[in-house]
Design an enzyme around this catalytic site. Structure first.
Site, short mmCIF file in Angstrom:
data_model
loop_
_atom_site.label_atom_id
_atom_site.label_comp_id
_atom_site.label_asym_id
_atom_site.label_seq_id
_atom_site.Cartn_x
_atom_site.Cartn_y
_atom_site.Cartn_z
N GLU A 218 0.87 -1.18 0.00
CA GLU A 218 0.00 0.00 0.00
C GLU A 218 0.90 1.22 0.00
O GLU A 218 1.43 1.61 1.04
CB GLU A 218 -0.92 -0.02 1.22
CG GLU A 218 -1.85 -1.22 1.29
CD GLU A 218 -2.85 -1.26 0.14
OE1 GLU A 218 -3.06 -0.22 -0.50
OE2 GLU A 218 -3.42 -2.33 -0.11
N CYS A 252 -1.67 9.48 2.83
CA CYS A 252 -1.28 8.94 1.53
C CYS A 252 -2.32 9.20 0.45
O CYS A 252 -2.00 9.19 -0.74
CB CYS A 252 -0.98 7.45 1.62
SG CYS A 252 -2.38 6.46 2.18
#
Length: 464
Positions: A218, A252
Site C-alpha cells: 500500500e 497517503c
C-alpha cells in the site's frame, strides 16, 4: 529491535508462531471470533492512552484520532465480527455437466505466518486494520510498528502483549531500515503487508522476491484533485481543505495537487483560504491542527516552499515542527514538489481550460493512489473514471472512500499491489483452495481407455 531482543529470541518467536499455526489452533471460527473481540476490548480499555500517544507523535486532536484511527479500527472490527462466519464458509461454484456427478467449492485457507509493517502517518490504524484481516483469516502475525511514531509504537506493543501470546501475535520494534531486511532475509513469511513510501515498497518487494514471498504493498503517489466549472465551490472548498490538511497533509490519499477550471480558479482559491481560516483559525491552534512528524520531514517540506509562489500560508516554526496550510502557484511540473509525493500541508494549484490539459498533468505521475473530481456532469465523471487509472477515489468529496468497508482500498501500478478493508481484508490474508467432490454412485467411464468410439461422445460434452 532485533539487536535488543537478540537473534535467538527473534527466531524463537518465528519458530513458535510456525508451530502454533501448524497446531491448527487458529483455524476455527470460534477462535478467530474470540480474538477479534479481545482485540476490540483491549483497544477500548486503552483508548485514552492511544489518543495520548497519537497526540505526542503527531499532535492529533482526540477528534481526529478517533475519526481517522481508533474509530476506523472499530468499524473494521465490527464488520469482521458480524460477517466472519459467512466469509469462512466454503463457496459453492457451478460445475460443468461433463464432470457429473460432481460439485465444486472454494475453501479459504489461512496463509500461515505473516508480517505487517506500518507507516508513521496513521501509526495505529494502518497497523491494526491489516491485523484484523490477518486474525479473521486465521493467521499468526508479526507486527512492525513505525519507529518514527515511538509513543504509538509503545502503546501498540503494550496492547498486543496484554491480549495475545507472542506465539500468535508478536510485536518487533526498532529501526525499520535494519530490522525489516533482517526479518525478511532470515525467515520466509507467507505474506508481507507493507504500507509506506514507493521507494521502500520497491526494496521490500525485491527482498520478498528472493524467497517467492507474496506481498501487498500500500504505497502512495500524487493524487490529483480536479474541480470543474459546474460545481458548488463552497462545498468543494470545504471538502478539499478537510481532505488536504487533515493530519497536516500527512495522508497517503490526500489531494496532492489541485486543478481547477480557469473560470472558477480565483473564486475557489479565496474560498479555500476562507475555510482554512475558519477550520483552523488564521494561526492554526495547537489543538486542532497537526504537526510534521520529525525535523527531516520538516526540512524537506520547507524546501518545497521555495519551488513556486506562495499565495496563502507558508509560515513555518521548526521548534514546533509547524508548517501552515499552504497554497502555491507557478510550480514547475518538473520541480520536486510535483514529482515527489508531498505528504504535507502544501497544495500546488493549476488552472485548466480543457480536460486534455488535466490528463497530461495526471499522466506525468500516472497511477495515483487516489483521484478526486468535483463535477455535476455525469459525462465528465464517466470520462475521468474511464481515462484515469487510480486506486480509488471520490466524486464531489475527498478521503471518505476509505470509510466504506464494502469498498476495496489499494493502489495500482506504482501506487501499490493488492487491496484490503472489510471482506477484502479477509481475502487478502487467505488463499482460495479449489475442491471438486465426485459422487461414487455413477461413473460414465468416458475418460478411461480404450478410447475407440468415445471421441464422438467426448465432443458432445466438450463442444468447440
Amino acid at each position: 529491535m532485533i539487536a535488543e531482543i537478540g537473534h535467538s529470541a527473534f527466531h524463537s518467536i518465528i519458530n513458535n508462531q510456525a508451530a502454533y499455526f501448524k497446531s491448527g489452533a487458529t483455524l476455527s471460527y470460534q477462535f478467530r471470533l474470540d480474538q477479534l473481540k479481545r482485540l476490540k476490548q483491549v483497544i477500548r480499555n486503552n483508548e485514552q492512552a492511544i489518543f495520548d500517544a497519537l497526540n505526542k507523535d503527531l499532535n492529533k486532536h482526540e477528534f481526529e484520532s478517533y475519526s481517522t484511527e481508533v474509530g476506523v479500527v472499530y468499524e473494521e472490527l465490527n464488520f469482521a465480527i458480524k460477517n466472519l462466519k459467512s466469509w469462512m464458509k466454503p463457496e459453492r461454484q457451478s460445475t460443468p455437466f461433463a464432470l457429473f456427478p460432481s460439485s465444486s467449492y472454494i475453501h479459504k485457507d489461512p496463509l500461515g505466518c505473516v508480517l505487517i509493517i506500518a507507516p508513521w502517518n496513521y501509526p495505529f490504524q494502518l497497523l491494526i486494520n491489516p491485523l484484523i484481516g490477518a486474525i479473521a483469516g486465521g493467521n499468526c502475525t508479526v507486527l512492525k510498528p513505525s519507529e518514527l511514531a515511538p509513543a504509538t509504537a509503545e502503546i501498540v506493543e503494550k496492547i498486543i502483549t496484554e491480549v495475545f501470546d507472542p506465539a500468535y501475535v508478536a510485536t518487533i520494534q526498532g529501526d525499520g531500515a535494519q530490522v525489516i531486511p533482517e526479518i525478511m532475509n532470515s525467515h520466509r513469511f507467507d505474506l508481507v503487508f507493507f504500507t509506506g513510501s514507493i521507494p521502500v515498497g520497491y526494496a521490500i518487494a525485491e527482498i520478498a522476491a528472493k524467497k517467492l514471498t507474496p506481498v501487498i504493498l500500500e504505497l502512495g503517489g500524487k493524487s490529483p484533485c480536479i474541480v470543474d466549472k459546474d460545481v458548488d465551490l463552497h462545498n468543494a472548498a470545504k471538502r478539499i481543505v478537510w481532505g488536504k490538511f487533515t493530519n497536516a497533509g500527512q495522508t497517503c490519499v490526500a489531494p496532492d495537487y489541485l486543478m481547477v477550471h480557469n473560470s472558477r480558479k480565483k473564486e475557489l482559491i479565496e474560498l479555500i483560504k476562507k475555510y482554512t481560516n475558519e477550520f483552523y483559525t488564521e494561526t492554526p491552534s495547537s489543538g486542532d491542527y497537526g504537526r510534521i512528524i520529525n525535523k527531516r520531514r520538516f526540512t524537506t517540506l520547507k524546501n518545497y516552499l521555495e519551488q513556486g509562489n506562495i499565495i496563502f500560508g507558508g509560515q513555518t516554526t521548526e521548534e514546533e515542527l509547524y508548517i501552515a496550510p499552504t497554497l502555491m502557484e507557478n510550480v514547475s511540473i518538473d520541480a520536486p514538489l510535483m514529482t515527489d509525493e508531498i505528504f504535507g500541508p502544501i497544495l500546488p494549484v493549476y488552472g485548466f481550460d480543457s480536460y486534455k490539459e488535466t490528463l497530461a498533468l495526471i499522466n506525468k505521475n500516472a497511477n495515483p493512489l487516489a483521484f478526486y473530481l468535483f463535477t455535476s456532469n455525469k459525462e465528465t465523471e464517466q470520462f475521468y473514471i474511464n481515462k484515469v487509472s487510480f486506486g480509488g477515489g471520490c466524486i464531489n468529496n475527498t478521503l471518505i472512500h476509505l470509510g466504506n468497508p464494502h469498498l476495496p482500498f489499494g493502489g495500482v501500478g506504482n501506487s501499490g499491489i493488492g487491496y484490503y478493508h472489510g471482506k477484502f481484508s479477509f481475502d487478502a490474508f487467505t488463499r482460495m483452495k479449489a475442491v471438486l467432490k465426485t459422487q461414487t454412485w455413477f461413473d460414465s467411464g468416458i475418460q478411461y481407455a480404450p478410447f475407440k468410439e468415445k471421441i464422438k461422445l467426448l465432443r458432445m460434452f466438450l463442444r468447440y
